[in-house]
Design an enzyme around this catalytic site. Structure first.
Site, PDB file in Angstrom:
ATOM      1  N   LYS A  13       0.779  -5.242   7.197  1.00  0.00           N
ATOM      2  CA  LYS A  13       0.762  -5.569   5.772  1.00  0.00           C
ATOM      3  C   LYS A  13       1.762  -6.699   5.484  1.00  0.00           C
ATOM      4  O   LYS A  13       1.447  -7.655   4.778  1.00  0.00           O
ATOM      5  CB  LYS A  13       1.104  -4.323   4.936  1.00  0.00           C
ATOM      6  CG  LYS A  13      -0.038  -3.306   4.940  1.00  0.00           C
ATOM      7  CD  LYS A  13       0.361  -1.963   4.346  1.00  0.00           C
ATOM      8  CE  LYS A  13      -0.780  -0.959   4.512  1.00  0.00           C
ATOM      9  NZ  LYS A  13      -0.447   0.388   4.016  1.00  0.00           N
ATOM     10  N   GLN A  58       4.722   3.703   2.279  1.00  0.00           N
ATOM     11  CA  GLN A  58       3.789   4.078   3.346  1.00  0.00           C
ATOM     12  C   GLN A  58       3.783   5.598   3.539  1.00  0.00           C
ATOM     13  O   GLN A  58       4.834   6.223   3.700  1.00  0.00           O
ATOM     14  CB  GLN A  58       4.184   3.367   4.653  1.00  0.00           C
ATOM     15  CG  GLN A  58       3.209   3.578   5.786  1.00  0.00           C
ATOM     16  CD  GLN A  58       1.830   2.978   5.511  1.00  0.00           C
ATOM     17  OE1 GLN A  58       1.707   1.849   5.041  1.00  0.00           O
ATOM     18  NE2 GLN A  58       0.777   3.738   5.772  1.00  0.00           N
ATOM     19  N   ASP A  83      -0.929   0.440  -4.379  1.00  0.00           N
ATOM     20  CA  ASP A  83      -1.782   1.390  -3.647  1.00  0.00           C
ATOM     21  C   ASP A  83      -2.673   2.182  -4.602  1.00  0.00           C
ATOM     22  O   ASP A  83      -3.527   2.953  -4.160  1.00  0.00           O
ATOM     23  CB  ASP A  83      -0.920   2.367  -2.824  1.00  0.00           C
ATOM     24  CG  ASP A  83      -0.663   1.845  -1.415  1.00  0.00           C
ATOM     25  OD1 ASP A  83      -1.467   1.009  -0.943  1.00  0.00           O
ATOM     26  OD2 ASP A  83       0.325   2.262  -0.792  1.00  0.00           O
TER      27      ASP A  83
END
Ligand code: NAP
Length: 315
Positions: free
Chosen positions: A53, A97, A120
């Site tokens: 990412k 994450q 997200d």
């Protein structure tokens, strides 16, 4: 019938090109979208995801910061970190994450992220906005599924869509997005009776269950479009022989690499029965990071203009 392969790498590249233009336009206004990636502990898969990412954001010209915390981090420490990122003007997107270590209250941490920076799409505010069709940030993998269908010219409006899996991360948001695009949606899960018969009703099948090659030919109406979200790693010859009728190539790959990826859809069956399908690897996977980038750019455009992102797609 030869099934059409929906090439996720090609679509990812198209999206990256489009984002490049948007990023250049922002640069002219002295804006560099910023992404903070929070990595807690040493989970090897998480390390790879975060590395990819950060790498992709830097390639695209975004500002990107990897913030690491030890596996012993507490909920309070992570809440403090998230609050400090919320307050930073140079950070437009915050991704924490998952999974977080067991002692951490992951929900509290995710809920602490400013919804305007929640790239997200996991904050309850954004989930609520998605459910009610209001502008917000949407989860990356589901957004990628819709982009593949849209850019491949697969008609969603009026289609019967069967989503197998009801997770908060994939199944539910995909189902909502399809519904907003006027599909007739059925959501299946582990308690669904006669899953194959339900799946066969689908013009579009989305498999997101985490079960290697579970969706066999028996689930697929001839000519249906099949999107395989699953990523499963096979690490023994026995597993490979159980799935593949012609396992020679895969057995060779296993010897060379130590494991072989397979989706939730049977790779040989789908090629024989579907009208179009996403392969694993090279289907949905590449879209997830591309959509994270798209969400970050969108979040920067909106936050810095004092607006909220659009509901349907960040592109
Ligand atoms: P998850 O949280 O484990 O959810 C799996 C879902 O599948 C659950 O709703 C479960 O039903 C359902 N399910 C499991 N076994 C089933 C069965 N035998 N019949 C019917 N339904 C069944 O998984 P997830 O996070 O949604 O991920 C799904 C897959 O997508 C995984 O392989 C994951 O690695 C992959 N994934 C890929 C990406 C990407 O970038 N491509 C991103 C995220 C996830 P219940 O609710 O009844 O338990």
């Amino acid at each position: 019938m030869t099934a059409r392969i929906l090439d996720g790498n090609k679509i990812r590249d198209e999206i990256k090109t489009e984002l490049g233009a948007k990023i250049r336009a922002l640069a002219e206004k002295q804006i560099t979208p910023g992404l903070a990636a929070v990595l807690v502990g040493e989970n090897p898969a998480s390390q790879i995801y975060v590395r990819n990412k950060v790498k992709t954001s830097r390639e695209l010209g975004l500002f990107s910061e990897k913030i690491e915390r030890p596996a012993s981090a507490t909920t309070e420490e992570l809440l403090e970190l998230v609050r400090s990122l919320n307050a930073r003007g140079d950070i437009d997107g915050i991704l924490v994450q998952l999974p977080l270590p067991p002692q951490v209250d992951a929900r509290r941490v995710l809920e602490a992220v400013d919804p305007a920076k929640d790239v997200d799409g996991l904050h309850p505010v954004n989930i609520g906005r998605l459910a009610s069709g209001r502008p917000g940030l949407i989860p990356c993998t589901p957004a990628g599924v819709i982009e593949i269908l849209r850019r491949s010219g697969i008609e969603i409006a009026g289609a019967r869509a069967v989503v197998i899996g009801r997770s908060d991360l994939v199944g539910k948001p995909v189902a909502l997005l399809l519904l907003h695009q006027h599909a007739t949606v059925t959501i299946c899960h582990s308690k669904t009776r006669d899953l194959a018969a339900v799946a066969r009703e689908g013009d579009i099948i989305i498999a997101a269950m985490g079960k290697p090659a579970f969706v066999t030919g028996d689930f697929i109406r001839p000519g249906a479009t099949v999107v395989d979200v699953g990523i499963n790693r096979l690490s023994t010859a026995e597993e490979i022989r159980r799935i593949y009728r012609n396992p020679a190539d895969k057995l060779r790959a296993l010897e060379e690499k130590g494991s072989v990826l397979v989706g939730d859809v049977h790779p040989e069956d789908v090629a024989e029965k579907a009208g179009a399908y996403t392969p694993v690897p090279g289907g949905v996977g590449p879209l997830t990071i591309a959509m994270l980038m798209a969400n970050t750019v969108r979040a920067a455009e909106m936050r810095r203009a004092g607006k909220r992102p659009a509901a349907s797609s960040p592109l």
